[in-house]
Design a protein around this motif. Structure first.
Motif, PDB file in Angstrom:
ATOM      1  N   PHE A 181      11.703   9.180  90.747  1.00  0.00           N
ATOM      2  CA  PHE A 181      10.392   8.567  90.997  1.00  0.00           C
ATOM      3  C   PHE A 181       9.374   9.564  91.541  1.00  0.00           C
ATOM      4  O   PHE A 181       8.170   9.434  91.304  1.00  0.00           O
ATOM      5  N   ILE A 182       9.858  10.590  92.259  1.00  0.00           N
ATOM      6  CA  ILE A 182       8.943  11.563  92.858  1.00  0.00           C
ATOM      7  C   ILE A 182       8.120  12.295  91.799  1.00  0.00           C
ATOM      8  O   ILE A 182       7.021  12.784  92.059  1.00  0.00           O
ATOM      9  N   ASN A 183       8.630  12.344  90.550  1.00  0.00           N
ATOM     10  CA  ASN A 183       7.901  13.027  89.484  1.00  0.00           C
ATOM     11  C   ASN A 183       6.672  12.253  89.007  1.00  0.00           C
ATOM     12  O   ASN A 183       5.727  12.848  88.482  1.00  0.00           O
TER      13      ASN A 183
ATOM     14  N   MET B   9       7.648  21.292  88.457  1.00  0.00           N
ATOM     15  CA  MET B   9       8.262  19.986  88.228  1.00  0.00           C
ATOM     16  C   MET B   9       9.335  20.064  87.134  1.00  0.00           C
ATOM     17  O   MET B   9      10.431  19.538  87.280  1.00  0.00           O
TER      18      MET B   9
ATOM     19  N   ASP C 113      13.724  19.793  87.940  1.00  0.00           N
ATOM     20  CA  ASP C 113      14.370  18.519  87.652  1.00  0.00           C
ATOM     21  C   ASP C 113      15.844  18.608  87.317  1.00  0.00           C
ATOM     22  O   ASP C 113      16.598  17.688  87.632  1.00  0.00           O
TER      23      ASP C 113
ATOM     24  N   PHE D  65      15.004   7.669  93.625  1.00  0.00           N
ATOM     25  CA  PHE D  65      13.785   8.320  94.123  1.00  0.00           C
ATOM     26  C   PHE D  65      13.741   9.811  93.792  1.00  0.00           C
ATOM     27  O   PHE D  65      12.662  10.410  93.846  1.00  0.00           O
ATOM     28  N   ILE D  66      14.878  10.418  93.442  1.00  0.00           N
ATOM     29  CA  ILE D  66      14.820  11.812  93.008  1.00  0.00           C
ATOM     30  C   ILE D  66      14.087  11.925  91.668  1.00  0.00           C
ATOM     31  O   ILE D  66      13.618  13.001  91.293  1.00  0.00           O
TER      32      ILE D  66
ATOM     33  N   SER E 201      11.006  10.015  83.609  1.00  0.00           N
ATOM     34  CA  SER E 201      11.357  10.044  85.033  1.00  0.00           C
ATOM     35  C   SER E 201      11.358   8.642  85.627  1.00  0.00           C
ATOM     36  O   SER E 201      12.274   8.270  86.379  1.00  0.00           O
TER      37      SER E 201
ATOM     38  N   ILE F 298      16.048  14.374  99.510  1.00  0.00           N
ATOM     39  CA  ILE F 298      15.577  13.054  99.075  1.00  0.00           C
ATOM     40  C   ILE F 298      16.686  12.021  99.223  1.00  0.00           C
ATOM     41  O   ILE F 298      16.444  10.889  99.672  1.00  0.00           O
TER      42      ILE F 298
ATOM     43  N   GLY G  94      14.555   6.517  87.209  1.00  0.00           N
ATOM     44  CA  GLY G  94      14.548   5.876  88.518  1.00  0.00           C
ATOM     45  C   GLY G  94      14.878   4.402  88.438  1.00  0.00           C
ATOM     46  O   GLY G  94      15.657   3.878  89.243  1.00  0.00           O
TER      47      GLY G  94
ATOM     48  N   ILE H  30       3.305  13.078  90.567  1.00  0.00           N
ATOM     49  CA  ILE H  30       2.981  14.466  90.200  1.00  0.00           C
ATOM     50  C   ILE H  30       2.461  14.513  88.765  1.00  0.00           C
ATOM     51  O   ILE H  30       1.503  15.227  88.456  1.00  0.00           O
TER      52      ILE H  30
ATOM     53  N   ALA I 290      16.192   8.727 101.433  1.00  0.00           N
ATOM     54  CA  ALA I 290      16.156   7.430 100.753  1.00  0.00           C
ATOM     55  C   ALA I 290      17.466   6.661 100.880  1.00  0.00           C
ATOM     56  O   ALA I 290      17.479   5.436 100.790  1.00  0.00           O
TER      57      ALA I 290
END
Length: 531
Positions: A154-156, A1, A5, A151-152, A69, A140, A73, A159, A144
């Motif tokens: 938000f995906i974190n 992660m 990033d 959302f690139i 993160s 992504i 977002g 996780i 999206a």
């Protein structure tokens, strides 16, 4: 992660800056500020982990990274560009406490004879994540939509939540601190790192003298130089320095740092692989990232193998093999693929480079540095090494892209010569004379509009430009002639840029060769500690 990033933002950079209506130079700060703060936070977070415990600091890093993160977002929908930059700072502070601590905990959880295998797995994950980041970012954005780039980030968040639960099984490791955190040293170190990296980011290594005269370079280099003796004095007096000066007095550790710097510089040759593949194979812009994914596959497969070899033969042999493969791969790309223009030659070069990355990126250096310091200093020493590698990464883009920019200067004169000759044969006379209705700047305007062209769009962009700047009577001769020369135009454009890539890859091979030479000077054997 943490590794993904920075790369994941790259393909969305223009989309993000356009959504906030900021210029490219301002938009670049979304990556620059993350890089700077990440480099600054690593040694400080690692020193804190030695004092308060690695588990606490690791979990703190995960929480801060997750919050940053989420804020990044939300800036897509509720904030402005300043809000995004602030969120990126928070995100980078958290990231600085993740990788060095995780690597230290894993490395020191295994006996020396198995440490290489464990670090090889870490290197595989980190190497793949670093390379796959841009491809994942593009995916992504495609799913999206460009208006939902948040959302690139938000995906974190999910996780981070899962990682927090999993990190509960970690054992806390805490030592008796000689004192509280060396705050003066930490502040001076932060100022030094930020000044140096910011100056290096703005240097054009093909015009060094001119760059050094710019206000965004020389004041920061002067600041860095002035702070060095101050930092040394402060650290010598500190009971528990944030960055121990003894590292720089030990020949073996200094050699490890030099190799880390070389690895950092060499890593950036991969960054331009997508553009090289697109130009060489005449691929649509953006599709070259899939070949970089293949590079990640080779790197991910090679890293565990390097870990096994570390346990059996030691880091010296692994590094020599890795640098040799990197040199071989870059030479194949620069001397063979750039001229033969075949998929097979590109794949062979990528395979060698992937193995080289897997053998040099993380496992052997982490293995060496953890074996060279006391156990309680592992995270701090790893952070220092990562910082020096980050300096190499910072220098590399300005150095590498200079070869492409230098080659691009030949696009205008060589294409002009070809077009003039082709139009004359077609009965169109002198092209520049045909542009008389637009004045003497017509030629300049023509090529100023081609800055974003690639080998697949050069002909269509030229056609659109000629339709705008040429009188109708000239277009009767020019446009059909332009269409008949399409293949020659593409080939000329392709070969001009590939000259720059050839020089870039040769430079990368030379850097890798230096890595081989320096690796031969390593004396350390597996499991040997330097106190």
């Amino acid at each position: 992660m943490g590794a993904i990033d920075n790369g994941i933002v790259s393909p969305a950079r223009e989309i993000i800056q356009n959504s906030f209506n900021v210029s490219k130079s301002i938009g670049a700060w979304m990556i620059t500020i993350y890089t700077l703060v990440y480099a600054v936070s690593m040694p400080i977070s690692s020193k804190l982990s030695d004092i308060i415990g690695r588990k606490k600091m690791y979990m703190f890093g995960i929480i801060v990274f997750g919050i940053g993160s989420a804020l990044c977002g939300f800036s897509n929908f509720y904030g402005n560009f300043a809000f995004l930059l602030t969120a990126r700072v928070i995100q980078a502070i958290g990231a600085g406490g993740i990788l060095p601590i995780a690597t230290t905990v894993i490395g020191q959880s295994f006996p020396p004879e198995k440490r290489g295998t464990a670090l090889g797995m870490v290197g595989a994950v980190y190497g793949v994540a670093t390379i796959v980041g841009p491809t994942l970012g593009s995916t992504i954005i495609d799913l999206a939509g460009q208006n939902h780039w948040g959302f690139i980030f938000f995906i974190n968040v999910p996780i981070c939540i899962v990682t927090l639960f999993l990190s509960g099984v970690m054992e806390e490791s805490k030592r008796e601190a000689k004192s509280r955190l060396d705050i003066p040293g930490a502040l001076i170190l932060a100022a030094m790192i930020a000044s140096l990296l910011y100056a290096l980011t703005n240097i054009n290594f093909f015009s060094v003298i001119e760059s050094l005269q710019q206000q965004k370079v020389y004041p920061f280099l002067i600041t860095f130089v002035i702070l060095i003796p101050i930092f040394i004095i402060v650290e010598k007096r500190a009971a528990d320095p944030v960055l121990s000066m003894k590292y720089f007095k030990n020949r073996e550790i200094v050699t490890i740092f030099i190799i880390a710097f070389i690895v950092g510089i060499g890593m950036m040759g991969m960054v331009y692989m997508p553009q090289f593949a697109e130009n060489t194979l005449k691929l649509k812009s953006g599709s070259g990232g899939y070949l970089v994914t293949l590079l990640a596959v080779f790197s991910g497969a090679a890293s565990p193998l390097s870990g096994k070899l570390l346990d059996k033969k030691g880091a010296k042999l692994v590094l020599i093999i890795g640098f040799a493969c990197t040199a071989a791969g870059t030479l194949v790309l620069g001397l063979l693929a750039a001229k033969s223009l075949t998929l097979l030659s590109v794949l062979i070069g990528i395979a060698f480079m992937g193995v080289g990355v897997g053998f040099t990126m993380g496992p052997p250096l982490n293995y060496l540095i953890l074996g060279a310091v006391k156990e309680e200093e592992g995270a701090t020493a790893l952070a220092a090494m990562s910082l020096i590698r980050s300096i190499g990464v910072t220098i590399s883009p300005g150095f590498m892209i200079g070869f492409i920019v230098d080659a691009s200067k030949n696009i205008q004169p060589e294409l002009m010569h070809m077009l003039q000759s082709g139009f004359a044969k077609a009965g169109g006379g002198d092209m520049l004379a045909a542009m008389s209705s637009n004045g003497a700047n017509a030629s300049k305007n023509l090529f100023a509009s081609l800055q974003n062209a690639d080998v697949t769009t050069i002909v269509s962009q030229l056609t659109d430009i000629f339709k705008k700047i040429l009188p109708e009577e000239a277009q009767i001769y020019v446009l059909p002639a332009l269409n008949s020369m399409a293949s020659d135009i593409e080939n000329t454009f392709q070969h001009i840029l590939n000259r720059g890539y050839t020089h870039m890859f040769i430079a990368s091979a030379i850097i890798a060769a230096i890595g081989v030479v320096v690796s031969f000077t390593l004396k350390q054997k597996p499991g040997l500690k330097i106190n």
